[in-house]
Motif scaffolding. Sequence first.
Motif, PDB file in Angstrom:
ATOM      1  N   PHE A 246      34.520   4.420  -6.678  1.00 44.71           N
ATOM      2  CA  PHE A 246      34.001   5.223  -5.160  1.00 44.71           C
ATOM      3  C   PHE A 246      33.108   6.528  -5.255  1.00 44.71           C
ATOM      4  O   PHE A 246      33.163   7.233  -4.308  1.00 44.71           O
ATOM      5  CB  PHE A 246      35.315   5.306  -4.368  1.00 44.71           C
ATOM      6  CG  PHE A 246      35.797   4.017  -3.872  1.00 44.71           C
ATOM      7  CD1 PHE A 246      34.935   3.372  -2.768  1.00 44.71           C
ATOM      8  CD2 PHE A 246      36.828   3.129  -4.474  1.00 44.71           C
ATOM      9  CE1 PHE A 246      35.380   2.025  -2.108  1.00 44.71           C
ATOM     10  CE2 PHE A 246      37.051   1.801  -4.122  1.00 44.71           C
ATOM     11  CZ  PHE A 246      36.468   1.425  -2.844  1.00 44.71           C
ATOM     12  N   VAL A 247      32.709   6.920  -6.552  1.00 45.68           N
ATOM     13  CA  VAL A 247      32.071   7.962  -6.568  1.00 45.68           C
ATOM     14  C   VAL A 247      30.915   8.045  -5.727  1.00 45.68           C
ATOM     15  O   VAL A 247      30.969   9.268  -4.960  1.00 45.68           O
ATOM     16  CB  VAL A 247      31.497   8.174  -8.084  1.00 45.68           C
ATOM     17  CG1 VAL A 247      30.707   9.364  -8.352  1.00 45.68           C
ATOM     18  CG2 VAL A 247      32.698   8.552  -8.980  1.00 45.68           C
ATOM     19  N   ASP A 248      29.945   7.212  -5.752  1.00 53.90           N
ATOM     20  CA  ASP A 248      28.997   7.179  -4.828  1.00 53.90           C
ATOM     21  C   ASP A 248      29.568   7.533  -3.316  1.00 53.90           C
ATOM     22  O   ASP A 248      28.655   8.025  -2.425  1.00 53.90           O
ATOM     23  CB  ASP A 248      28.017   6.135  -5.009  1.00 53.90           C
ATOM     24  CG  ASP A 248      27.165   6.199  -6.231  1.00 53.90           C
ATOM     25  OD1 ASP A 248      27.288   7.163  -6.794  1.00 53.90           O
ATOM     26  OD2 ASP A 248      26.888   5.054  -6.928  1.00 53.90           O
ATOM     27  N   PHE A 249      30.265   6.427  -2.989  1.00 57.14           N
ATOM     28  CA  PHE A 249      30.729   6.496  -1.528  1.00 57.14           C
ATOM     29  C   PHE A 249      30.957   7.778  -1.077  1.00 57.14           C
ATOM     30  O   PHE A 249      31.224   8.117   0.049  1.00 57.14           O
ATOM     31  CB  PHE A 249      31.794   5.417  -1.450  1.00 57.14           C
ATOM     32  CG  PHE A 249      32.398   5.425   0.102  1.00 57.14           C
ATOM     33  CD1 PHE A 249      32.100   5.241   1.098  1.00 57.14           C
ATOM     34  CD2 PHE A 249      33.619   6.033   0.183  1.00 57.14           C
ATOM     35  CE1 PHE A 249      32.403   5.326   2.528  1.00 57.14           C
ATOM     36  CE2 PHE A 249      34.317   5.936   1.357  1.00 57.14           C
ATOM     37  CZ  PHE A 249      33.858   5.935   2.567  1.00 57.14           C
ATOM     38  N   ILE A 250      32.165   8.425  -2.158  1.00 55.46           N
ATOM     39  CA  ILE A 250      32.660   9.759  -1.625  1.00 55.46           C
ATOM     40  C   ILE A 250      31.385  10.934  -1.333  1.00 55.46           C
ATOM     41  O   ILE A 250      31.620  11.726  -0.389  1.00 55.46           O
ATOM     42  CB  ILE A 250      33.672  10.346  -2.549  1.00 55.46           C
ATOM     43  CG1 ILE A 250      34.806   9.413  -2.514  1.00 55.46           C
ATOM     44  CG2 ILE A 250      34.187  11.617  -2.340  1.00 55.46           C
ATOM     45  CD1 ILE A 250      35.559   9.255  -1.527  1.00 55.46           C
ATOM     46  N   LYS A 251      30.602  10.954  -2.245  1.00 55.31           N
ATOM     47  CA  LYS A 251      29.375  11.592  -2.078  1.00 55.31           C
ATOM     48  C   LYS A 251      28.414  11.348  -0.877  1.00 55.31           C
ATOM     49  O   LYS A 251      28.173  12.368  -0.156  1.00 55.31           O
ATOM     50  CB  LYS A 251      28.387  11.469  -3.193  1.00 55.31           C
ATOM     51  CG  LYS A 251      28.720  11.964  -4.583  1.00 55.31           C
ATOM     52  CD  LYS A 251      27.828  11.678  -5.631  1.00 55.31           C
ATOM     53  CE  LYS A 251      28.533  12.266  -7.113  1.00 55.31           C
ATOM     54  NZ  LYS A 251      27.376  11.902  -8.226  1.00 55.31           N
ATOM     55  N   GLN A 252      28.484  10.128  -0.439  1.00 53.16           N
ATOM     56  CA  GLN A 252      27.643   9.717   0.769  1.00 53.16           C
ATOM     57  C   GLN A 252      28.485  10.000   2.010  1.00 53.16           C
ATOM     58  O   GLN A 252      28.195  10.379   2.994  1.00 53.16           O
ATOM     59  CB  GLN A 252      27.532   7.980   0.850  1.00 53.16           C
ATOM     60  CG  GLN A 252      26.526   7.589  -0.277  1.00 53.16           C
ATOM     61  CD  GLN A 252      26.597   6.144  -0.387  1.00 53.16           C
ATOM     62  OE1 GLN A 252      27.249   5.362   0.299  1.00 53.16           O
ATOM     63  NE2 GLN A 252      25.791   5.624  -1.589  1.00 53.16           N
ATOM     64  N   ALA A 253      29.745   9.920   1.768  1.00 47.04           N
ATOM     65  CA  ALA A 253      30.640  10.093   2.871  1.00 47.04           C
ATOM     66  C   ALA A 253      30.636  11.868   3.363  1.00 47.04           C
ATOM     67  O   ALA A 253      30.786  12.193   4.565  1.00 47.04           O
ATOM     68  CB  ALA A 253      32.289   9.673   2.462  1.00 47.04           C
ATOM     69  N   GLU A 254      30.778  12.579   2.079  1.00 42.77           N
ATOM     70  CA  GLU A 254      30.568  14.076   2.533  1.00 42.77           C
ATOM     71  C   GLU A 254      29.353  14.387   2.866  1.00 42.77           C
ATOM     72  O   GLU A 254      29.527  15.168   3.968  1.00 42.77           O
ATOM     73  CB  GLU A 254      30.835  14.612   1.020  1.00 42.77           C
ATOM     74  CG  GLU A 254      30.698  16.300   1.207  1.00 42.77           C
ATOM     75  CD  GLU A 254      31.033  17.091   0.020  1.00 42.77           C
ATOM     76  OE1 GLU A 254      31.227  18.277  -0.135  1.00 42.77           O
ATOM     77  OE2 GLU A 254      31.256  16.342  -1.091  1.00 42.77           O
ATOM     78  N   ALA A 255      28.305  13.819   2.576  1.00 45.44           N
ATOM     79  CA  ALA A 255      26.993  14.113   3.253  1.00 45.44           C
ATOM     80  C   ALA A 255      26.623  13.737   4.523  1.00 45.44           C
ATOM     81  O   ALA A 255      26.347  14.357   5.421  1.00 45.44           O
ATOM     82  CB  ALA A 255      25.678  13.345   2.215  1.00 45.44           C
ATOM     83  N   ALA A 256      27.330  12.816   5.110  1.00 39.50           N
ATOM     84  CA  ALA A 256      27.521  12.211   6.212  1.00 39.50           C
ATOM     85  C   ALA A 256      28.298  13.056   7.326  1.00 39.50           C
ATOM     86  O   ALA A 256      27.821  13.433   8.367  1.00 39.50           O
ATOM     87  CB  ALA A 256      28.001  10.702   6.294  1.00 39.50           C
ATOM     88  N   CYS A 257      29.391  13.445   6.675  1.00 45.68           N
ATOM     89  CA  CYS A 257      30.146  14.337   7.421  1.00 45.68           C
ATOM     90  C   CYS A 257      29.758  15.814   7.804  1.00 45.68           C
ATOM     91  O   CYS A 257      29.715  16.324   8.672  1.00 45.68           O
ATOM     92  CB  CYS A 257      31.553  14.425   6.845  1.00 45.68           C
ATOM     93  SG  CYS A 257      32.611  12.740   6.752  1.00 45.68           S
ATOM     94  N   ARG A 258      29.046  16.287   6.607  1.00 43.11           N
ATOM     95  CA  ARG A 258      28.244  17.465   6.722  1.00 43.11           C
ATOM     96  C   ARG A 258      27.112  17.493   7.764  1.00 43.11           C
ATOM     97  O   ARG A 258      26.724  18.532   8.202  1.00 43.11           O
ATOM     98  CB  ARG A 258      28.010  17.948   5.596  1.00 43.11           C
ATOM     99  CG  ARG A 258      29.275  18.561   4.724  1.00 43.11           C
ATOM    100  CD  ARG A 258      28.892  19.253   3.390  1.00 43.11           C
ATOM    101  NE  ARG A 258      30.089  19.550   2.572  1.00 43.11           N
ATOM    102  CZ  ARG A 258      31.071  20.549   2.821  1.00 43.11           C
ATOM    103  NH1 ARG A 258      30.781  21.063   3.707  1.00 43.11           N
ATOM    104  NH2 ARG A 258      32.046  20.664   1.996  1.00 43.11           N
ATOM    105  N   ALA A 259      26.637  16.410   7.696  1.00 43.10           N
ATOM    106  CA  ALA A 259      25.243  16.412   8.801  1.00 43.10           C
ATOM    107  C   ALA A 259      25.851  16.095  10.322  1.00 43.10           C
ATOM    108  O   ALA A 259      24.832  16.261  11.173  1.00 43.10           O
ATOM    109  CB  ALA A 259      24.574  14.953   8.220  1.00 43.10           C
ATOM    110  N   VAL A 260      26.963  15.860  10.576  1.00 44.32           N
ATOM    111  CA  VAL A 260      27.448  15.824  11.952  1.00 44.32           C
ATOM    112  C   VAL A 260      27.348  17.139  12.844  1.00 44.32           C
ATOM    113  O   VAL A 260      27.729  17.959  12.276  1.00 44.32           O
ATOM    114  CB  VAL A 260      28.682  15.445  12.155  1.00 44.32           C
ATOM    115  CG1 VAL A 260      29.077  15.261  13.560  1.00 44.32           C
ATOM    116  CG2 VAL A 260      29.035  13.806  11.688  1.00 44.32           C
TER     117      VAL A 260
END
Length: 263
Positions: A246-260
Amino acid sequence: MAGLIAFALFGSAARAADGANQQALTHDTSATAASRIGREQIAFLIYPSFTALDMVGPHYMFTSLMGATTHIVAKSTAPVTSDTGLVIIPTKSFDDCPRDLDVICVPGGTSGTLSAIRDEATLRFLADRGSRARYVTSVCTGSLLLGAAGLLDGYKATSHWLTRDLLHIFGAIPAEGRVVRDRNRITGGGVTAGLDFGLSLVGDLRDRQYAEAVQLLAEYAPEPPYQSGTPALASTKTRKLMNDMFVDFIKQAEAACRAVPIR
């Protein structure tokens, strides 16, 4: 069986999913304590590629509440496919969901949750209903959606162990636990924690005996065949396998959260 829980236990049938496909039952409820009959409006917010068990577990528990109405809500009433291919038909759209809810619950997922975080209509709906709901709740990564809607700022909350630390992005206070309570915010941990969360809220909305009877009818007494259900219990090898996956998912999740945008 879930739709007949209250009838079997207390002499009446709970109303679930707006009464759709429910068998009409009549029974003398004169001896039923008034405290065990409510009028709650409960809504599950679902979206494409959500994790079905996050919803189905607590849904089973909530539909045992005599007098309560449980809605499954999505942007429209078109069928919604979960991340494992299970198709759920919503009973309400955003537009016709009751304005005032006693409970709103958001299940989690992976890529589907990140897409929902980026969807302004979903966040707007959640922020609106959550601003008035008696209980604002989630299971698994659904708490990221609560955070993105501005509903967890200053609250302790949990999530799936992989994403729990991301909650601080939304001003929440990450906390461990299968069920974390902070005032009227109740968040469940990963996937199966939804069962614990749902059953505990049944106890809040009725009483302990009622909840214990629901638990007994569900025969909810877990005895997992393996002791690997938390990072603390899992082996180092198993933890590494999951973290690497889940390394890539966590990176994507952090990016999505910070973009809100901040709400």
